[in-house]
Design a protein around this motif. Structure first.
Motif, mmCIF file in Angstrom:
data_model
loop_
_atom_site.group_PDB
_atom_site.id
_atom_site.type_symbol
_atom_site.label_atom_id
_atom_site.label_comp_id
_atom_site.label_asym_id
_atom_site.label_seq_id
_atom_site.Cartn_x
_atom_site.Cartn_y
_atom_site.Cartn_z
ATOM 1 N N ASP A 176 45.239 31.167 27.107
ATOM 2 C CA ASP A 176 44.219 32.188 26.853
ATOM 3 C C ASP A 176 42.829 31.719 27.286
ATOM 4 O OD1 ASP A 176 46.011 34.007 25.903
ATOM 5 O OD2 ASP A 176 45.898 33.259 23.841
ATOM 6 N N GLU A 177 42.610 30.414 27.218
ATOM 7 C CA GLU A 177 41.269 29.928 27.563
ATOM 8 C C GLU A 177 41.053 29.811 29.063
ATOM 9 O OE1 GLU A 177 40.412 26.349 25.087
ATOM 10 O OE2 GLU A 177 42.024 27.176 23.846
ATOM 11 N N VAL A 178 42.123 29.670 29.843
ATOM 12 C CA VAL A 178 41.922 29.396 31.273
ATOM 13 C C VAL A 178 42.565 30.420 32.197
ATOM 14 C CG1 VAL A 178 41.742 26.921 30.857
ATOM 15 C CG2 VAL A 178 43.957 27.905 31.472
ATOM 16 N N LYS A 179 43.223 31.461 31.641
ATOM 17 C CA LYS A 179 44.017 32.328 32.515
ATOM 18 C C LYS A 179 43.189 33.016 33.591
ATOM 19 C CE LYS A 179 43.786 36.174 29.302
ATOM 20 N NZ LYS A 179 44.431 36.792 28.140
ATOM 21 N N ASP A 180 41.867 33.161 33.341
ATOM 22 C CA ASP A 180 41.026 33.826 34.347
ATOM 23 C C ASP A 180 40.435 32.865 35.358
ATOM 24 O OD1 ASP A 180 41.449 36.236 33.043
ATOM 25 O OD2 ASP A 180 39.852 35.768 31.599
ATOM 26 N N ARG A 181 40.660 31.595 35.189
ATOM 27 C CA ARG A 181 40.065 30.633 36.142
ATOM 28 C C ARG A 181 41.059 29.525 36.518
ATOM 29 N NH1 ARG A 181 36.671 26.601 32.400
ATOM 30 N NH2 ARG A 181 37.341 27.353 30.382
ATOM 31 N N LEU A 182 42.254 29.952 36.842
ATOM 32 C CA LEU A 182 43.281 28.961 37.197
ATOM 33 C C LEU A 182 42.898 28.197 38.466
ATOM 34 C CD1 LEU A 182 46.501 31.001 36.448
ATOM 35 C CD2 LEU A 182 45.493 29.168 35.100
ATOM 36 N N GLY A 183 42.059 28.838 39.316
ATOM 37 C CA GLY A 183 41.657 28.173 40.561
ATOM 38 C C GLY A 183 40.494 27.215 40.374
ATOM 39 N N GLY A 184 39.905 27.220 39.156
ATOM 40 C CA GLY A 184 38.764 26.332 38.899
ATOM 41 C C GLY A 184 39.222 24.894 38.728
ATOM 42 N N SER A 185 38.273 23.970 38.857
ATOM 43 C CA SER A 185 38.631 22.552 38.796
ATOM 44 C C SER A 185 39.039 22.141 37.384
ATOM 45 C CB SER A 185 37.446 21.703 39.238
ATOM 46 O OG SER A 185 37.695 20.348 38.922
ATOM 47 N N GLY A 186 40.096 21.346 37.297
ATOM 48 C CA GLY A 186 40.530 20.812 36.015
ATOM 49 C C GLY A 186 39.513 19.867 35.411
ATOM 50 N N LEU A 187 38.658 19.322 36.265
ATOM 51 C CA LEU A 187 37.654 18.364 35.771
ATOM 52 C C LEU A 187 36.541 19.069 35.001
ATOM 53 C CD1 LEU A 187 37.353 16.253 39.026
ATOM 54 C CD2 LEU A 187 38.436 15.524 36.918
ATOM 55 N N LYS A 188 36.440 20.405 35.161
ATOM 56 C CA LYS A 188 35.330 21.120 34.533
ATOM 57 C C LYS A 188 35.654 21.551 33.107
ATOM 58 C CE LYS A 188 32.394 22.118 38.226
ATOM 59 N NZ LYS A 188 33.092 22.476 39.488
ATOM 60 N N LEU A 189 36.894 21.334 32.649
ATOM 61 C CA LEU A 189 37.270 21.733 31.293
ATOM 62 C C LEU A 189 36.689 20.760 30.273
ATOM 63 C CD1 LEU A 189 41.044 22.512 31.944
ATOM 64 C CD2 LEU A 189 39.192 24.156 31.693
ATOM 65 N N SER A 190 36.647 21.181 29.002
ATOM 66 C CA SER A 190 36.215 20.273 27.940
ATOM 67 C C SER A 190 37.306 19.225 27.720
ATOM 68 C CB SER A 190 35.987 21.050 26.652
ATOM 69 O OG SER A 190 37.238 21.404 26.083
ATOM 70 N N GLY A 191 36.976 18.169 26.988
ATOM 71 C CA GLY A 191 37.935 17.086 26.757
ATOM 72 C C GLY A 191 39.235 17.582 26.131
ATOM 73 N N GLY A 192 39.100 18.428 25.105
ATOM 74 C CA GLY A 192 40.292 18.937 24.422
ATOM 75 C C GLY A 192 41.130 19.802 25.348
ATOM 76 N N GLN A 193 40.445 20.629 26.160
ATOM 77 C CA GLN A 193 41.178 21.475 27.114
ATOM 78 C C GLN A 193 41.869 20.611 28.166
ATOM 79 O OE1 GLN A 193 37.808 23.868 28.251
ATOM 80 N NE2 GLN A 193 38.572 25.646 27.125
ATOM 81 N N GLN A 194 41.150 19.565 28.604
ATOM 82 C CA GLN A 194 41.736 18.680 29.620
ATOM 83 C C GLN A 194 43.033 18.067 29.099
ATOM 84 O OE1 GLN A 194 38.984 15.731 31.063
ATOM 85 N NE2 GLN A 194 37.752 17.223 32.167
ATOM 86 N N GLN A 195 43.003 17.621 27.843
ATOM 87 C CA GLN A 195 44.202 16.963 27.319
ATOM 88 C C GLN A 195 45.352 17.963 27.196
ATOM 89 O OE1 GLN A 195 45.383 14.283 27.641
ATOM 90 N NE2 GLN A 195 45.031 12.916 25.927
#
Lengths: 278, 285, 251
Positions: C135-154
């Motif tokens: 739900d948090e990323v479905k609209d930006r799947l093409g965005g960089s994984g490095l730009k997520l917050s720490g919790g989202q990254q994990q």
């Protein structure tokens, strides 16, 4: 205490003077060549063939020869350089073999260009019967720029975070898949820096090229034709006193090319550093 | 399946990595193959220590070239080393960081400028000045030393800057805490700690000076004579090879390759010295 | 029921140093095994021995046996690359690859040769949902994984591991750098994931082991002190050292 301060002031002034002298030399060298050479530049100079031994006309064959020679040299050296760097950084630990490879690289980097010229002449031109040709010059240059490519590529590869490799391997990638998909794409800016440095060196090289690629005036038609690079053309114009004006013009083209290559490299490295800092 | 293809890649890359060593060996082999028989026939003593170079009548003594090379190299060091090291110390210890950010790439630019361009500036600018001020032909050992000194600046300077940067900050702080002025701290602690790095830079610069060819041909005058003063014309080992290679045949050509051997050995010794100096630095840390 | 993983007298040496000193235990299928112990107790070394990640470090030697589904991981027939495809790992620090969110998730499947776009799309949604990230990323799947917050990254890293459909998931202190809310999300995801996977959770947070795991193993100085159902380890440990650790007397 005051005496110490005074001696510090004197020492720092001397150091500063030395620094500014160095910078003044750089400014003078570039300024002098551009001031004398820029007025000589014109479309005709850049895009026509030389006439009358170079007394008149332009430098088109030399530009073509320089580009062809440099690009061929890099095309040969790049896979070897990156391959060696990948081996050193990814496929081995420090062993006797890597020590030998590193020592060989250092030695190769220190060999003067005239020795490369001698070698290229006796090996590529004579023994392998390539004659004075682009290919013989390019192979000689390729060996010359190999150490630079290896060093810059290895540094770039080592700057890729170790954790990315671990993640890739933990997902079942082989070493080679990891190198291809994660390491090399992220080492690319550093590798490009090495390519630019090598390109700059190839453009300016004279001693190694004159004995291997020769100095034919004609536009090279194939890799087995002799060709004259800008640096060789400039050397002949200047040394044989053919035309001081044309020599200045050629020197300006060389210096502008070097400035462009260095500027581009610096911009790339800047971006690279910023990315690393993140 | 996968693991075996990875082992194949490893072997392939090892083979690639060995090309550098192979190139070095082939270069050495061919230079020695061409020059060594000659060297043994004439005798290293006669070759190195006779000052009679008349290839057309079978006299092959390279002493004048050897001496000129040494003159030019040490002259270049006298110019390049103090300037380069002083500049490095100023930029890394005293100058504003903004200056270092501009000055470092500017000086590295010098390394990119083709040597023939330096030679030409030497001919057009330096030689007339020397001729006017001190007499002599102008194209001289002095002119070559000055030109080479500038050419080896970037080598000496950038290695020196790296060496100074490798000195731990705590050394500086320790000296300053004892009440030293910044200059005392730099002179007595930092420069000492970076000493072998500075030495390595100087040795590598020396290697460049010994090996430089085209610029030297243009400004040194190239007379085959024992130089009596720095204002004299001189011909270096490299210049001798480059000038005569175009038309040399037979024994004469072998003699040039033998000159190449002398150069090769000399450079290898310098490289060995530089790398042991750098290793000493690494070991100390 | 035969255990999913059998570990027999597992020893790992780094240089001459014996880091893991003869550990034997069984890991049951579709359970979460919590591994606890103070820093330096070789929890991570144990975990990395299960998918042969230790051997990527210089000077590492392993002795003993690790059987996954009865197959010896250190046997001559076992290909570590194939093994790592069956065994997923999530590291202590979130490490997204420098790729888009989408490409992070499909990195493993692509290695396995999955090319079908629809299949990959489905996999991305399924795994991101399972990791509570969709739900948090479905609209930006093409965005960089490095730009997520720490919790989202994990959680992205968890989703990336799930995309390999591993039988066994190894988590190495996955929440050590995360806030309580992200930690709760990951624990929630794990409790659902054990229906289909076997999970080993190394944690330096004893409370997390108490909350999330079915069984708990206590490591100390490279040895297994004791292992048992989580409830018993935390209420009625048989070893004095376990009791001291879980009650917070040291560590």
């Amino acid at each position: 205490m005051n005496a110490h301060r005074a001696s510090q002031r004197v020492a720092v002034s001397i150091l500063a003077a030395a620094t500014f002298l160095c910078l003044a030399i750089v400014a003078f060298v570039i300024g002098f060549v551009l001031e004398k050479g820029l007025p000589q530049l014109s479309w005709e100079f850049l895009f026509t063939k030389p006439r009358d031994m170079g007394k008149a006309g332009g430098i088109l064959p030399a530009i073509v020869g320089t580009l062809a020679l440099s690009l061929m040299a890099i095309a040969v050296a790049l896979p070897l350089g990156v391959g060696t760097a990948v081996y050193l950084a990814e496929y081995t630990r420090e062993t006797r073999v890597t020590k030998v490879i590193r020592f060989g690289t250092d030695c190769l980097a220190g060999i003067p260009s005239i020795i490369f010229g001698l070698f290229g002449y006796i090996f590529f031109v004579t023994t392998l019967k390539m004659g004075w040709s682009l290919i013989a010059g390019a192979l000689t240059l390729a060996i010359m720029v190999l150490p630079t490519l290896i060093r810059t590529s290895e540094e770039a590869i080592r700057s890729v975070p170790q954790s990315w490799r671990e993640v890739s391997m933990s997902l079942g990638a082989t070493r080679w898949e990891t190198v291809r998909k994660v390491v090399l794409p992220n080492a690319l800016p550093g590798i490009v820096t090495g390519v630019m440095l090598s390109f700059g060196r190839s453009i300016g090289e004279t001693a190694a090229v004159i004995f291997t690629a020769g100095s034919s005036f004609r536009l090279p038609k194939s890799a087995f034709d002799s060709a004259r690079t800008l640096a060789v053309h400039f050397y002949i114009l200047a040394r044989e006193g053919i035309s001081t004006d044309k020599a200045y013009g050629t020197a300006a083209v060389l210096v502008i090319a070097v400035l462009a290559v260095n500027g581009l490299t610096y911009a790339l490295m800047g971006g690279f550093m910023k990315r690393k800092a993140r | 399946m996968k693991a075996s293809s990875d082992a194949f890649v490893r072997r392939l890359l090892l083979a690639v990595a060995c090309t550098t060593v192979l190139c070095l060996l082939v270069i050495a082999a061919f230079i020695f193959k061409e020059g060594l028989p000659f060297l043994l026939k004439v005798g290293p003593g006669n070759f190195l220590f006779s000052s009679d170079w008349r290839p057309d009548s079978g006299h092959y003594g390279i002493l004048p070239m050897l001496v000129s090379s040494l003159y030019v190299t040490f002259g270049a060091l006298l110019v390049g080393a103090p300037l380069g090291i002083a500049g490095a110390i100023f930029l890394s210890e005293f100058g504003p960081p903004a200056l270092a950010r501009v000055a470092k790439p500017a000086i590295e630019l010098l390394a990119g400028i083709p040597s023939v361009v330096f030679g030409f500036i030497g001919v057009m600018v330096l030689a007339p000045i020397i001729r006017g001020a001190a007499g002599g032909p102008g194209l001289s050992i002095l002119a070559a030393s000055l030109v080479l000194g500038v050419m080896i600046l970037p080598t000496i300077m950038s290695i020196s800057i790296d060496a100074l940067a490798a000195v731990p900050q705590s050394y500086r702080e320790g000296a300053l805490a004892l009440g030293a002025t910044k200059w005392q701290a730099v002179r007595m602690v930092v420069v000492k700690a970076a000493g072998s790095g500075l030495l390595a830079g100087t040795i590598l610069g020396m290697g460049r000076a010994v090996g430089e060819t085209m610029a030297v041909i243009m400004v040194a005058g190239n007379a085959v004579r024992m130089p009596r003063s720095v204002l004299d014309s001189g011909r270096t080992l490299t210049a001798n090879i480059a000038l005569e290679m175009g038309y040399a045949t037979g024994m004469h050509r072998q003699a040039l390759f033998a000159t190449g051997i002398v150069l090769f050995v000399f450079i290898m010794i310098l490289n060995g010295l530089a790398s042991s100096a750098l290793k000493r630095r690494a070991g100390k840390r | 029921m035969t255990p999913k993983v059998e570990v027999r007298d597992l020893r790992v040496f780094f240089g001459g140093e014996e880091a893991l000193r003869g550990v034997s235990l069984d890991i049951a299928a579709n359970r979460i095994l919590g591994v606890i112990g103070p820093a330096g107790s070789a929890k991570t070394t144990f975990l990395r021995a299960l998918d042969r990640m230790n051997e990527l470090k210089a000077g590492c030697r392993t002795a003993g046996r690790v059987l996954v589904d009865g197959e010896d991981v250190y046997g001559p027939a076992c290909d570590p690359v194939a093994l790592r495809k069956r065994v997923g790992m999530v590291f202590a620090m979130p490490v997204p690859l420098p790729l888009s969110i989408y490409e992070n998730v499909v990195y493993g499947p692509r290695l396995n040769g999955v090319r079908n776009k629809a299949e990959l799309d489905g996999l991305v949604e399924e795994c991101l949902r399972a990791a509570f990230l969709w739900d948090e990323v479905k609209d930006r799947l093409g965005g960089s994984g490095l730009k997520l917050s720490g919790g989202q990254q994990q959680r992205l890293c968890l989703a990336r591991t799930l995309a390999m459909r591993p039988e066994l998931i190894l988590l190495d202190e996955p929440c050590s750098g995360l806030d309580p809310i992200s930690t709760a999300r990951i624990e929630e995801a794990l409790s659902l994931l054990k229906e289909r996977h076997t999970i080993v959770l190394v944690t330096n947070n004893t409370k997390q082991a108490a909350r999330a795991s079915d069984e708990t193993a206590f490591f100390l100085m490279g040895e297994l002190v004791e292992m048992g159902p989580t409830g018993r380890i935390f209420t009625n440990p048989s070893d004095k050292r376990t009791e001291d650790y879980v009650t917070g007397r040291f560590g």
